[in-house]
Structures are given as C-alpha cells and as structure tokens.
Design an enzyme around this catalytic site. Sequence first.
Site, mmCIF file in Angstrom:
data_model
loop_
_atom_site.group_PDB
_atom_site.id
_atom_site.type_symbol
_atom_site.label_atom_id
_atom_site.label_comp_id
_atom_site.label_asym_id
_atom_site.label_seq_id
_atom_site.Cartn_x
_atom_site.Cartn_y
_atom_site.Cartn_z
ATOM 1 N N MET A 126 0.826 -1.206 0.000
ATOM 2 C CA MET A 126 0.000 0.000 0.000
ATOM 3 C C MET A 126 0.861 1.258 0.000
ATOM 4 O O MET A 126 0.737 2.119 -0.858
ATOM 5 C CB MET A 126 -0.909 0.028 1.245
ATOM 6 C CG MET A 126 -1.884 -1.111 1.394
ATOM 7 S SD MET A 126 -2.961 -0.792 2.837
ATOM 8 C CE MET A 126 -3.610 -2.434 3.139
ATOM 9 N N PRO A 129 6.357 6.265 -1.124
ATOM 10 C CA PRO A 129 7.133 7.369 -0.542
ATOM 11 C C PRO A 129 6.299 8.620 -0.287
ATOM 12 O O PRO A 129 6.579 9.379 0.642
ATOM 13 C CB PRO A 129 8.212 7.618 -1.603
ATOM 14 C CG PRO A 129 8.408 6.280 -2.243
ATOM 15 C CD PRO A 129 7.035 5.672 -2.280
ATOM 16 N N GLY A 132 1.009 7.448 2.622
ATOM 17 C CA GLY A 132 0.986 6.497 3.727
ATOM 18 C C GLY A 132 -0.438 6.226 4.162
ATOM 19 O O GLY A 132 -1.147 5.413 3.584
ATOM 20 N N PRO A 242 -10.433 -3.374 9.395
ATOM 21 C CA PRO A 242 -10.744 -3.665 10.802
ATOM 22 C C PRO A 242 -9.999 -4.882 11.345
ATOM 23 O O PRO A 242 -9.487 -4.850 12.469
ATOM 24 C CB PRO A 242 -12.263 -3.879 10.784
ATOM 25 C CG PRO A 242 -12.735 -3.015 9.663
ATOM 26 C CD PRO A 242 -11.669 -3.148 8.609
ATOM 27 N N GLN A 243 -9.907 -5.964 10.566
ATOM 28 C CA GLN A 243 -9.176 -7.141 11.050
ATOM 29 C C GLN A 243 -7.699 -6.839 11.182
ATOM 30 O O GLN A 243 -7.044 -7.282 12.137
ATOM 31 C CB GLN A 243 -9.395 -8.330 10.113
ATOM 32 C CG GLN A 243 -8.650 -9.588 10.568
ATOM 33 C CD GLN A 243 -9.124 -10.851 9.900
ATOM 34 O OE1 GLN A 243 -10.330 -11.095 9.792
ATOM 35 N NE2 GLN A 243 -8.197 -11.678 9.443
ATOM 36 N N GLU A 244 -7.139 -6.079 10.235
ATOM 37 C CA GLU A 244 -5.724 -5.716 10.333
ATOM 38 C C GLU A 244 -5.463 -4.913 11.605
ATOM 39 O O GLU A 244 -4.471 -5.157 12.315
ATOM 40 C CB GLU A 244 -5.302 -4.897 9.116
ATOM 41 C CG GLU A 244 -3.859 -4.394 9.197
ATOM 42 C CD GLU A 244 -3.438 -3.576 7.999
ATOM 43 O OE1 GLU A 244 -2.348 -2.983 8.051
ATOM 44 O OE2 GLU A 244 -4.191 -3.524 7.000
ATOM 45 N N ARG A 270 15.389 -6.807 42.259
ATOM 46 C CA ARG A 270 16.344 -5.710 42.204
ATOM 47 C C ARG A 270 16.303 -4.929 43.515
ATOM 48 O O ARG A 270 15.244 -4.512 43.973
ATOM 49 C CB ARG A 270 16.004 -4.780 41.032
ATOM 50 C CG ARG A 270 16.855 -3.523 40.955
ATOM 51 C CD ARG A 270 18.301 -3.844 40.631
ATOM 52 N NE ARG A 270 19.067 -2.615 40.454
ATOM 53 C CZ ARG A 270 20.387 -2.581 40.349
ATOM 54 N NH1 ARG A 270 21.094 -3.712 40.415
ATOM 55 N NH2 ARG A 270 21.014 -1.445 40.181
#
Length: 381
Positions: A126, A129, A132, A242-244, A270
């Site tokens: 997708m 340069p 986006g 949506p799934q991504e 610690r």
Amino acid sequence: MRRDLFEEEHLLFRDTVREFLAREVVPHHPQWEKDGIVPREVWKKAGELGMFGFAVPEEFGGSGITDYRYNTVIAEEIIRIGATGLGFSLHNDVMAPYFVDMTNDEQKQRWLPGFASGELITAVAMTEPGAGSDLQGVRTTAIRDGDHYVVNGQKTFITNGINSDLVVVVTKTDPTAGARGTTLLVVERGMEGFTRGRNLEKVGMHAQDTAELFFENVRVPVANRLGDEDGQGFFQLMHNLPQERLSIAVGAVASAEAVLEATIEYCKNRKAFGKNIGQFQNTRFVLAELATEVEIARHYVDKCILALNAKELSAVDAAKAKWWTTELQTKLIDRCLQLHGGYGYMMEYPVAKAWLDSRVQTIYGGTTEIMKEIIGRSFGF
C-alpha cells in the site's frame, strides 16, 4: 478477572505453537536479528503444523475454520517471546481475507495451497514514498493492455517485502476517479520488471524484512486482479482494515502483558537502599496503574475478537482498539524500562528490545491520529 475467550481446542493449539516456537525460533531469533531476515524454511515448518490459513478451505490445504481465536493464539505466543521478525500475523491476519474471500476459483487453485503450506509468503503493498495513511494518494499505475495490466510505480515499508512470493499491490487503474479508480493486483515473484530494493534498516523489529518494491512496466495478467472489475480496490481495502487493526491491537496487549510481567519479577529481585524496589510506593503505584490499564485493554480486545468472529466488528471499534492499545503499549514499556534503571537501556534485557520494537505500533496500520479521525467522523459532525 478470569479470561474466558478460549476453549479447550485453543489451549491445546497454544501448547503446539509454544513448543514449535521454543524449538524452531527462540534459539535462532538473535541471529535473524543480525541477518535482518527470517529464513523461509521456518515458514515451511510452521505450515506443516497447520499454523497458516485457518480459513483456507480443506480442499486447498487449510483447516476451513473461520475462528480468529486461533490467529490470536499465534500472535500472542510470538509476541510473548519477542519474536518480532516473524511475519506470520501479516500472512494470517491481513492477507488471508484477500486470498480466501476475494479470489475466484482459478486463483484459489493457484495460490491457496501454497498460502496454507507456507511455501508462498504474502505481502500487501500500500504505502508509497508520498502516500501512507492517505491511500487515495497512491500513484502506482496499472494501465490495461489487452489481457494484462502494465504496472509502474514504487512502494516502501513493505513487511515481508524480501521474502514475499505474492504481493497484493494497490494500483490506480483510473487516476481521475479517486477512490473508485483503485484496483488490487497480485504481483508474483519473478515477474519481469518487479524488483526489490533495500531491506530497510529500522529502529526495531530488526529480523523482519521490510523492503522497497519497484515496478517498471510489469505485465500483470488480468487473471491476477482481485475482484471482478476495475475500481473495487479501495473498498476491498476498507473491508479488510478492521481485522488488520485488531491484529495490531492483539499484539500490543500481548506485548504489554509480557513486559509488565517481566518488570514485576525484576522489581521483586532488584535491590536499592537495602530493599527490593517493588517495596517503594512509587514502584507499586506505577505497576498498579499499568496492570489496571492492561487488563481493561485485554477485555476490550477480547470483545473485539468475538465481534470479528460474529462479523460484527465495525471500523470504528477496530480503530478504538488499535489506537488505545498501541499508545498504552508504548507508554507501558517506556515506564517499565524506567523501572529497570540503567539495565533497561541494555539490550540483554528484553524490555530494551520491546521498547525499540514497539515504537512503530502507533504508526503502521493507520496512525493514532487517523484512528481518532475515523472515530470522530462517526459522530456525524
């Protein structure tokens, strides 16, 4: 609170995945970080265990299961060990809907068996340069010439960019038609004019191959188009986002949980000023805040997973999950690194690697700002 997302079969599958990762990934991932890429053989071994293409019909080598909880198990186990070089989630969560739901019978015959076996690694191209988050700004063109499209353009920041065999490329078949002029074409390894540029050097996720892709008069058969006609691409992308975004949220919560657990253990051992640093009120308050926020995020994301399974996950709900969990992830890891003191800045401690790997989470898949815009537009202003 008790987590009740999974059933017995998912828990058994988790044991299989965890054993596979312990054997085939954990001993080798540090070298892959130096190499900047994960060997293709690992994909084939994972395919043999049935870790790819759950929704791929059995006749094409898959499981024929549309249950995102299996995807979730894989993502959580990969993140738990910090194996951010594995592009399995992109293949399973992002690419599967394109190859399972948007292909015709002939394309399924060609591509799905290799998709399920791990022999064909996939990617989506997708970003450019100059484009986006604004996918309507894509300039890569695909001009129809008989039974082919002639593709010209450039893509960048492509996950699985070096290893990929099938790349779903976002193109403009009609640059004058805006969103309705976008078409998705599957470009295959070896097509003349399709070349890969640099394996990009990133802040984190060093074992993940992220590349530039170049297309110079690449002749792509019309038979490689996703969808029945030109111009459907933008709407296909919107359908799958949506799934991504949920996939990114799943990884964000899993990463936050793993880092928080490791930090709590660190604070128990610690010592400073004669006592464990976990005994200081500031440490307890920080950990209390983070534990609360992570648990709340976990239950929202689990609800989104069930909504996805029921085909009810909206773009707005996925955007909420994506921006909130990734911002929480980066905040939590930063505060956990602070609790580690100077050791948190040393790469031998997992929190340092997690800090580097997590920074991209609020950027890819749509920035936090874009997610808020999607949610804001839903109010009808």
